[in-house]
Design a protein around this motif. Structure first.
Motif, mmCIF file in Angstrom:
data_model
loop_
_atom_site.group_PDB
_atom_site.id
_atom_site.type_symbol
_atom_site.label_atom_id
_atom_site.label_comp_id
_atom_site.label_asym_id
_atom_site.label_seq_id
_atom_site.Cartn_x
_atom_site.Cartn_y
_atom_site.Cartn_z
ATOM 1 N N UNK A 108 11.544 2.847 -0.721
ATOM 2 C CA UNK A 108 11.292 2.301 0.612
ATOM 3 C C UNK A 108 10.199 3.083 1.325
ATOM 4 N N UNK A 109 10.248 4.411 1.229
ATOM 5 C CA UNK A 109 9.216 5.236 1.851
ATOM 6 C C UNK A 109 7.850 5.011 1.235
ATOM 7 N N UNK A 113 4.663 3.388 3.223
ATOM 8 C CA UNK A 113 3.391 4.094 3.354
ATOM 9 C C UNK A 113 2.219 3.241 2.922
ATOM 10 N N UNK A 114 2.356 2.557 1.794
ATOM 11 C CA UNK A 114 1.284 1.689 1.291
ATOM 12 C C UNK A 114 1.048 0.521 2.239
ATOM 13 N N UNK A 115 2.120 -0.052 2.765
ATOM 14 C CA UNK A 115 1.996 -1.180 3.695
ATOM 15 C C UNK A 115 1.219 -0.780 4.948
ATOM 16 N N UNK A 116 1.609 0.341 5.548
ATOM 17 C CA UNK A 116 0.933 0.795 6.768
ATOM 18 C C UNK A 116 -0.510 1.179 6.483
ATOM 19 N N UNK A 117 -0.727 1.829 5.355
ATOM 20 C CA UNK A 117 -2.077 2.271 5.000
ATOM 21 C C UNK A 117 -3.021 1.098 4.778
ATOM 22 N N UNK A 118 -2.537 0.049 4.115
ATOM 23 C CA UNK A 118 -3.388 -1.103 3.819
ATOM 24 C C UNK A 118 -3.888 -1.788 5.087
ATOM 25 N N UNK A 170 -1.304 8.561 -3.552
ATOM 26 C CA UNK A 170 -0.723 9.703 -2.845
ATOM 27 C C UNK A 170 0.516 9.302 -2.045
ATOM 28 N N UNK A 171 0.584 8.027 -1.651
ATOM 29 C CA UNK A 171 1.704 7.585 -0.830
ATOM 30 C C UNK A 171 3.041 7.697 -1.554
ATOM 31 N N UNK A 172 3.023 7.511 -2.874
ATOM 32 C CA UNK A 172 4.282 7.516 -3.624
ATOM 33 C C UNK A 172 4.978 8.864 -3.519
ATOM 34 N N UNK A 173 4.302 9.980 -3.883
ATOM 35 C CA UNK A 173 4.981 11.273 -3.696
ATOM 36 C C UNK A 173 4.996 11.740 -2.241
#
Length: 302
Positions: A108-109, A113-118, A170-173
């Protein structure tokens, strides 16, 4: 939409945006210096933490510590709002899919992170360019001018997304582990029912105290940033590639990591500015989660 679901969403959006703005502003001076270090700015390449901060103040005054922060605030509120809102939505879905636990929080995190970053990444590129230039340089005069100049001279609006793949990796870790660590420590502290917790006088629910939120956030920031830092360096070098003559060396994430490692090594390349990052991230993530938890609690009782 059911009106019963609207209040939590509003709470999450306001709390997420406000907490992220507070966190970024608090860490703005160290973030500015980190960008200058990561991009190997010629004025700061051989300086350290204290000498770098002194040089910023000497050359640009107090305002120099916050150069590019305006662009950051334009990006930060929607980024924080989308990140926390999407995290809550993803977590709810994943909890029902694979059960409540570490995997749910991590995925979920990461997805949040990817959603907000995109959505907000172009403004991060703009902020990076504004923060990288020093007082005697006038390449970029503001947000609109920076967007126009980058898109006009570097291949269109797609140039604003340079380094996006490195950021997503980078968002994954980084974000995933950040939320996982925070949620795990929060669960543990609440189970103790006495350490760094308090009872909400309105709802009677046991919640984290402000100090407890700060402690959990500090641990979350340190663990996640240590693992993801080289990818953050790669992202910054790719964002700044348009300011260099050898931009082809920073054409993709793997090529950038290879170039940084070959030219500058591990300590002064891939982990350049890490000590500043610790000083920046620990209070920043602490403030972010602390303000988020507190504001949600206040909005719940309002």
């Amino acid at each position: 939409m059911d009106s019963r679901n609207q209040v939590p969403i509003i709470q999450t959006v306001v709390s997420g945006g406000l907490s992220t703005c507070c966190a970024k502003t608090a860490a703005a001076p160290l973030e500015r210096l980190r960008i200058l270090f990561q991009g190997q700015n010629r004025h700061y390449k051989n300086l350290g933490l204290i000498s770098g901060l002194k040089e910023i103040f000497h050359q640009e005054g107090v305002i120099g510590f916050f150069r590019g922060n305006g662009a950051m605030m334009v990006r930060t509120f929607p980024h924080g709002a989308v990140q926390f809102l999407s995290y809550e939505q993803y977590k709810q879905f994943l909890d029902s899919l694979c059960g409540k636990g570490a995997l749910s929080h991590l995925l979920a995190g990461s997805l949040a992170g990817v959603t907000a970053c995109s959505i907000t990444y172009p403004l991060d590129t703009v902020r990076c360019r504004l923060a990288f230039q020093v007082a005697d340089e006038k390449l970029y005069l503001g947000i609109r001018h920076t967007i126009k100049k980058i898109s006009g001279s570097e291949g269109g609006y797609v140039a604003l997304y340079r380094g996006f793949c490195a950021q997503c990796l980078a968002m994954i870790p980084m974000i995933g582990l950040s939320f996982l660590t925070f949620e795990s420590m929060k669960k543990y502290l609440l189970s103790l029912n006495e350490t760094l917790t308090r009872v909400n006088p309105t709802t009677g629910e046991t919640v984290l105290s402000p100090t407890g939120s700060l402690v959990c956030g500090a641990a979350a920031g340190m663990i996640s940033q240590t693992i993801a830092y080289p990818l953050d360096v790669a992202k910054r070098r790719m964002q700044l590639a348009g300011t260099t003559q050898n931009r082809q060396k920073f054409s993709c994430c793997l090529q950038t990591l290879k170039t940084v490692y070959t030219e500058d090594g591990v300590r002064r390349g891939l982990y350049r500015g890490l000590s500043i990052n610790y000083l920046r991230v620990v209070p920043q993530v602490s403030v972010m989660f602390g303000v988020y938890e507190l504001s949600r609690q206040l909005l719940t009782t309002a």
